[in-house]
Design a protein around this motif. Sequence first.
Motif, PDB file in Angstrom:
ATOM      1  N   PRO A 284       0.851  -1.199   0.000  1.00  0.00           N
ATOM      2  CA  PRO A 284       0.000   0.000   0.000  1.00  0.00           C
ATOM      3  C   PRO A 284       0.884   1.247   0.000  1.00  0.00           C
ATOM      4  O   PRO A 284       2.100   1.168   0.211  1.00  0.00           O
ATOM      5  N   THR A 285       0.287   2.392  -0.203  1.00  0.00           N
ATOM      6  CA  THR A 285       1.032   3.649  -0.246  1.00  0.00           C
ATOM      7  C   THR A 285       1.813   3.860   1.050  1.00  0.00           C
ATOM      8  O   THR A 285       1.268   3.741   2.152  1.00  0.00           O
ATOM      9  N   ILE A 286       3.087   4.167   0.909  1.00  0.00           N
ATOM     10  CA  ILE A 286       3.962   4.409   2.053  1.00  0.00           C
ATOM     11  C   ILE A 286       4.018   5.905   2.311  1.00  0.00           C
ATOM     12  O   ILE A 286       4.318   6.694   1.415  1.00  0.00           O
ATOM     13  N   GLN A 287       3.732   6.302   3.540  1.00  0.00           N
ATOM     14  CA  GLN A 287       3.627   7.716   3.885  1.00  0.00           C
ATOM     15  C   GLN A 287       4.965   8.300   4.326  1.00  0.00           C
ATOM     16  O   GLN A 287       5.866   7.585   4.775  1.00  0.00           O
ATOM     17  N   ALA A 288       5.057   9.617   4.217  1.00  0.00           N
ATOM     18  CA  ALA A 288       6.284  10.316   4.597  1.00  0.00           C
ATOM     19  C   ALA A 288       6.409  10.483   6.101  1.00  0.00           C
ATOM     20  O   ALA A 288       7.517  10.439   6.636  1.00  0.00           O
ATOM     21  N   GLN A 289       5.283  10.684   6.782  1.00  0.00           N
ATOM     22  CA  GLN A 289       5.322  10.913   8.226  1.00  0.00           C
ATOM     23  C   GLN A 289       4.251  10.074   8.917  1.00  0.00           C
ATOM     24  O   GLN A 289       3.252  10.601   9.429  1.00  0.00           O
ATOM     25  N   PRO A 290       4.443   8.770   8.938  1.00  0.00           N
ATOM     26  CA  PRO A 290       3.440   7.909   9.564  1.00  0.00           C
ATOM     27  C   PRO A 290       3.461   8.042  11.082  1.00  0.00           C
ATOM     28  O   PRO A 290       4.500   8.322  11.689  1.00  0.00           O
ATOM     29  N   GLY A 291       2.306   7.865  11.691  1.00  0.00           N
ATOM     30  CA  GLY A 291       2.235   7.831  13.142  1.00  0.00           C
ATOM     31  C   GLY A 291       2.838   6.542  13.665  1.00  0.00           C
ATOM     32  O   GLY A 291       3.223   5.657  12.902  1.00  0.00           O
ATOM     33  N   PRO A 292       2.913   6.387  14.989  1.00  0.00           N
ATOM     34  CA  PRO A 292       3.590   5.217  15.569  1.00  0.00           C
ATOM     35  C   PRO A 292       2.944   3.886  15.225  1.00  0.00           C
ATOM     36  O   PRO A 292       3.609   2.852  15.275  1.00  0.00           O
ATOM     37  N   TYR A 293       1.659   3.883  14.856  1.00  0.00           N
ATOM     38  CA  TYR A 293       0.979   2.623  14.556  1.00  0.00           C
ATOM     39  C   TYR A 293       0.452   2.588  13.117  1.00  0.00           C
ATOM     40  O   TYR A 293      -0.408   1.791  12.778  1.00  0.00           O
ATOM     41  N   VAL A 294       0.996   3.481  12.299  1.00  0.00           N
ATOM     42  CA  VAL A 294       0.572   3.569  10.902  1.00  0.00           C
ATOM     43  C   VAL A 294       1.527   2.767  10.031  1.00  0.00           C
ATOM     44  O   VAL A 294       2.737   2.980  10.061  1.00  0.00           O
ATOM     45  N   GLY A 295       0.974   1.838   9.269  1.00  0.00           N
ATOM     46  CA  GLY A 295       1.759   1.011   8.381  1.00  0.00           C
ATOM     47  C   GLY A 295       1.866   1.593   6.997  1.00  0.00           C
ATOM     48  O   GLY A 295       1.548   2.775   6.780  1.00  0.00           O
ATOM     49  N   PRO A 296       2.338   0.782   6.057  1.00  0.00           N
ATOM     50  CA  PRO A 296       2.449  -0.667   6.187  1.00  0.00           C
ATOM     51  C   PRO A 296       3.680  -1.102   6.972  1.00  0.00           C
ATOM     52  O   PRO A 296       4.752  -0.537   6.812  1.00  0.00           O
ATOM     53  N   PHE A 297       3.462  -2.124   7.816  1.00  0.00           N
ATOM     54  CA  PHE A 297       4.540  -2.771   8.534  1.00  0.00           C
ATOM     55  C   PHE A 297       4.953  -4.032   7.779  1.00  0.00           C
ATOM     56  O   PHE A 297       4.202  -4.563   6.961  1.00  0.00           O
ATOM     57  N   HIS A 298       6.148  -4.494   8.048  1.00  0.00           N
ATOM     58  CA  HIS A 298       6.634  -5.734   7.439  1.00  0.00           C
ATOM     59  C   HIS A 298       5.833  -6.905   7.981  1.00  0.00           C
ATOM     60  O   HIS A 298       5.332  -6.865   9.116  1.00  0.00           O
ATOM     61  N   TRP A 299       5.693  -7.958   7.178  1.00  0.00           N
ATOM     62  CA  TRP A 299       4.970  -9.149   7.659  1.00  0.00           C
ATOM     63  C   TRP A 299       5.716  -9.856   8.788  1.00  0.00           C
ATOM     64  O   TRP A 299       5.173 -10.736   9.444  1.00  0.00           O
ATOM     65  N   GLU A 300       6.963  -9.393   9.069  1.00  0.00           N
ATOM     66  CA  GLU A 300       7.698  -9.907  10.228  1.00  0.00           C
ATOM     67  C   GLU A 300       7.424  -9.061  11.473  1.00  0.00           C
ATOM     68  O   GLU A 300       8.160  -9.147  12.458  1.00  0.00           O
ATOM     69  N   ASN A 301       6.368  -8.243  11.423  1.00  0.00           N
ATOM     70  CA  ASN A 301       5.871  -7.486  12.584  1.00  0.00           C
ATOM     71  C   ASN A 301       6.856  -6.430  13.077  1.00  0.00           C
ATOM     72  O   ASN A 301       7.128  -6.308  14.269  1.00  0.00           O
ATOM     73  N   ARG A 302       7.353  -5.651  12.159  1.00  0.00           N
ATOM     74  CA  ARG A 302       8.281  -4.558  12.470  1.00  0.00           C
ATOM     75  C   ARG A 302       8.113  -3.471  11.419  1.00  0.00           C
ATOM     76  O   ARG A 302       7.460  -3.650  10.393  1.00  0.00           O
ATOM     77  N   ARG A 303       8.746  -2.334  11.698  1.00  0.00           N
ATOM     78  CA  ARG A 303       8.756  -1.277  10.691  1.00  0.00           C
ATOM     79  C   ARG A 303       9.673  -1.661   9.529  1.00  0.00           C
ATOM     80  O   ARG A 303      10.604  -2.443   9.695  1.00  0.00           O
ATOM     81  N   LEU A 304       9.410  -1.093   8.384  1.00  0.00           N
ATOM     82  CA  LEU A 304      10.248  -1.354   7.225  1.00  0.00           C
ATOM     83  C   LEU A 304      11.614  -0.697   7.397  1.00  0.00           C
ATOM     84  O   LEU A 304      11.722   0.419   7.902  1.00  0.00           O
ATOM     85  N   ARG A 305      12.651  -1.406   6.981  1.00  0.00           N
ATOM     86  CA  ARG A 305      14.000  -0.863   7.027  1.00  0.00           C
ATOM     87  C   ARG A 305      14.253  -0.020   5.780  1.00  0.00           C
ATOM     88  O   ARG A 305      13.578  -0.174   4.769  1.00  0.00           O
ATOM     89  N   ILE A 306      15.247   0.848   5.869  1.00  0.00           N
ATOM     90  CA  ILE A 306      15.532   1.753   4.759  1.00  0.00           C
ATOM     91  C   ILE A 306      15.797   1.012   3.454  1.00  0.00           C
ATOM     92  O   ILE A 306      15.250   1.387   2.405  1.00  0.00           O
TER      93      ILE A 306
END
Length: 353
Positions: A284-306
Amino acid sequence: MNNQGVAISLFSGAGGLDLGVEAAGFEVRAAVERNKDAALTMEKNFPHLDSVIVNDILMTTTDEILEHAGLRGGERPDLLVGGPPCTPFSKSGFWLDWKRDGLDPDASLLQEYTRVLREAKPRAFVLENVYALTYNNKASRPAFDRLLREIKEAGYEFDWKVLNAADYGVPQARPRLFIVGAPEGEKIPSLPTATHTGKWERRSSGTEGAAPYVTAGEALKGLVSDPEPEERVGGQFGHLLPDVPPGDNYLFYTEKRGHPDPLFKWRSRYWSFLLKLDPGKPSPTIQAQPGPYVGPFHWENRRLRIPELKRLFTFPDSFEFVGSRSSVQAQVGNSVPPRLAEAVVRSVADVLS
């Protein structure tokens, strides 16, 4: 590089649009970007640029930009590109009354683009923005109508369309507005035909019979990246993420979905709350300034790495960003995916050549 001409870049950000410009055969000779981290990112990855004009466009004259590009004595650029900051018209910002009412001062930056268009007189132009600019409401529609009117008054004919990045081989469903044009009386570029097809947000898009969407799983396959300190999702709701199925969001925890212990009411949060990537679909669309619980998150249950963000935007793995983790997130999230940019600019280059 098979150089077809000189390009000028406004609101350059980290250079996603500019990568597409150069892949399509142009050379970016001047870039204007007021954010220091993004400007340093541009300078690091576009070594032929002597320097980026690190200044507010409101304080930068067209003559200064042309001189920076090495254009003098009435010479005009072959291409003008840019994406004025989209905050006033972004879909995620319409919950603020003052933005819905069109009171955001950044809205005037569209007029800075048309000012340079009128004064620099390029052989062609590409303007990118959020697709919500085309919405029929009191914030967007007047601004969009004014933009199109000013392009006409500058002496240009144009074509515009909302393009979904996934339709062009980007592993991310990211709809964006593109306007391309050329001086009146000359052949007008057309926006490119989609090369991929699939479903996003319950709708089909792309070209029938084209290649299937590139999925997040395909994009991230084989990528080795180091863990990042900021990737753990903690706080009040972080512990809920592991049970959310890939491709789902907080609605998993609602009574309507049959959860035995519902924690949220149906459609009580923004759709990206606790949103998790599905490896079998584009991101889904990746945002520039997501909140602490705003994804998309990785399916490994973490934030996406650079490095993963770069793959999902089609930045080269070798592309280097400058700045803190939050700064890089903003730079990437505000970028035009280079693969989409290249498709659009090639359609313009075909007309100029």
